[in-house]
Write a protein that holds these residues in place. Structure first.
Motif, PDB file in Angstrom:
ATOM      1  N   GLY A 126      -5.970 -10.200  -6.748  1.00 29.35           N
ATOM      2  CA  GLY A 126      -7.098  -9.334  -7.031  1.00 29.35           C
ATOM      3  C   GLY A 126      -6.768  -8.296  -8.084  1.00 29.35           C
ATOM      4  O   GLY A 126      -5.610  -8.064  -8.435  1.00 29.35           O
ATOM      5  N   SER A 173      -5.864  -7.454  -1.481  1.00 23.15           N
ATOM      6  CA  SER A 173      -5.071  -8.683  -1.394  1.00 23.15           C
ATOM      7  C   SER A 173      -3.655  -8.367  -0.898  1.00 23.15           C
ATOM      8  O   SER A 173      -3.094  -9.115  -0.083  1.00 23.15           O
ATOM      9  N   ILE A 233     -11.340 -11.387   4.683  1.00 24.67           N
ATOM     10  CA  ILE A 233     -10.575 -12.249   3.778  1.00 24.67           C
ATOM     11  C   ILE A 233      -9.735 -13.236   4.583  1.00 24.67           C
ATOM     12  O   ILE A 233      -9.613 -14.414   4.215  1.00 24.67           O
ATOM     13  N   SER A 270     -10.151  -6.724   5.221  1.00 22.43           N
ATOM     14  CA  SER A 270      -8.998  -7.610   5.336  1.00 22.43           C
ATOM     15  C   SER A 270      -9.273  -8.740   6.326  1.00 22.43           C
ATOM     16  O   SER A 270      -8.920  -9.903   6.062  1.00 22.43           O
ATOM     17  N   THR A 319      -3.878  -7.471   2.880  1.00 17.82           N
ATOM     18  CA  THR A 319      -4.164  -8.665   3.673  1.00 17.82           C
ATOM     19  C   THR A 319      -2.933  -9.547   3.806  1.00 17.82           C
ATOM     20  O   THR A 319      -2.586  -9.994   4.907  1.00 17.82           O
ATOM     21  N   LEU A 362      -3.299 -15.597  -2.934  1.00 16.31           N
ATOM     22  CA  LEU A 362      -4.276 -14.513  -2.870  1.00 16.31           C
ATOM     23  C   LEU A 362      -4.018 -13.532  -4.005  1.00 16.31           C
ATOM     24  O   LEU A 362      -2.867 -13.276  -4.363  1.00 16.31           O
ATOM     25  N   VAL A 381       1.049 -13.633  -3.946  1.00 19.11           N
ATOM     26  CA  VAL A 381       0.004 -12.671  -4.286  1.00 19.11           C
ATOM     27  C   VAL A 381       0.108 -12.293  -5.755  1.00 19.11           C
ATOM     28  O   VAL A 381       1.206 -12.088  -6.282  1.00 19.11           O
TER      29      VAL A 381
END
Length: 222
Positions: free
Chosen positions: A106, A114, A85, A82, A117, A104, A128
């Protein structure tokens, strides 16, 4: 007075691949839904031994001990990944892209990273995209999100209802957990009938629409 759309990227998607994959496959996937004003970054995870796969070395953001809800988690590895990132986001901010114009996302392990984070960073993000994933270190929340700048962020969660690796219930339970951490009105959970642990064209269209909404092109007055 007239208006013009900025043609160069001032917004960005950082997308994290799943276990054993590389960023190349998702770079190709996003090429199919590319939005002209958006810059895409699909980094590669480091190669490391993964306990879940008999300690075989493969691209992995952190170690995975098991896929059951009771399995131990690689807390040190998750937090280290994390921070990496967050450092990548900081670098893009230094390159001129504000953090609130960075989305962000994933898939699977990358989606888990993601979410973690975004919920623990002081960098305000555009949102996200979390695909076929779960919330790691879930027992550390809500305390872990105490200083987060993203309590009002928008989240798109997508999950196939026939996923044999990360069960659909993991996604739905994650969605419920998120409702206690951020504004519930900003969470969208979409399911896809018959979809295993992968993406599908319908899902990619939903992702594109979400990106367009959260990262609209800037309009300049001329």
């Amino acid at each position: 007075m007239c208006y013009s759309f900025m043609s160069f990227p001032l917004v960005q998607v950082i997308f994290l691949h799943g276990l054993g994959d590389t960023g190349h496959s998702w770079a190709e996937a996003f090429a199919g839904i590319r939005i002209p004003h958006v810059k895409y970054i699909c980094p590669h995870a480091p190669t490391m031994p993964v306990s879940l796969n008999m300690r075989m070395s493969m691209p992995s953001w952190f170690d995975i001990y098991g896929l059951s809800p009771e399995a131990d988690e690689d807390e040190i590895g998750i937090k280290r990944a994390s921070e990496n990132i967050k450092a990548l986001i900081d670098q893009e901010v230094k390159n001129g892209i504000p953090s609130h114009r960075i989305l962000l996302g994933g898939f699977s392990q990358g989606g888990a990273l993601s979410l973690y984070t975004a919920l623990t960073t002081q960098q305000k993000l555009a949102g996200v995209v979390a695909l076929s994933c779960w919330l790691p270190l879930r027992k550390s929340f809500p305390q872990a999100a105490a200083n987060s700048a993203n309590k009002d962020m928008h989240v798109l969660q997508c999950h196939g209802d026939s996923d044999p690796l990360v069960p659909f219930v993991f996604g739905s339970q994650t969605s419920e957990k998120l409702k206690g951490l951020i504004n519930p009105a900003n969470i969208t959970f979409k399911s896809y009938r018959g979809l295993p642990h992968s993406a599908c064209p319908e899902e990619m269209v939903d992702i594109k629409r979400f990106i367009e909404k959260q990262l609209p092109a800037l309009v300049l007055q001329v």
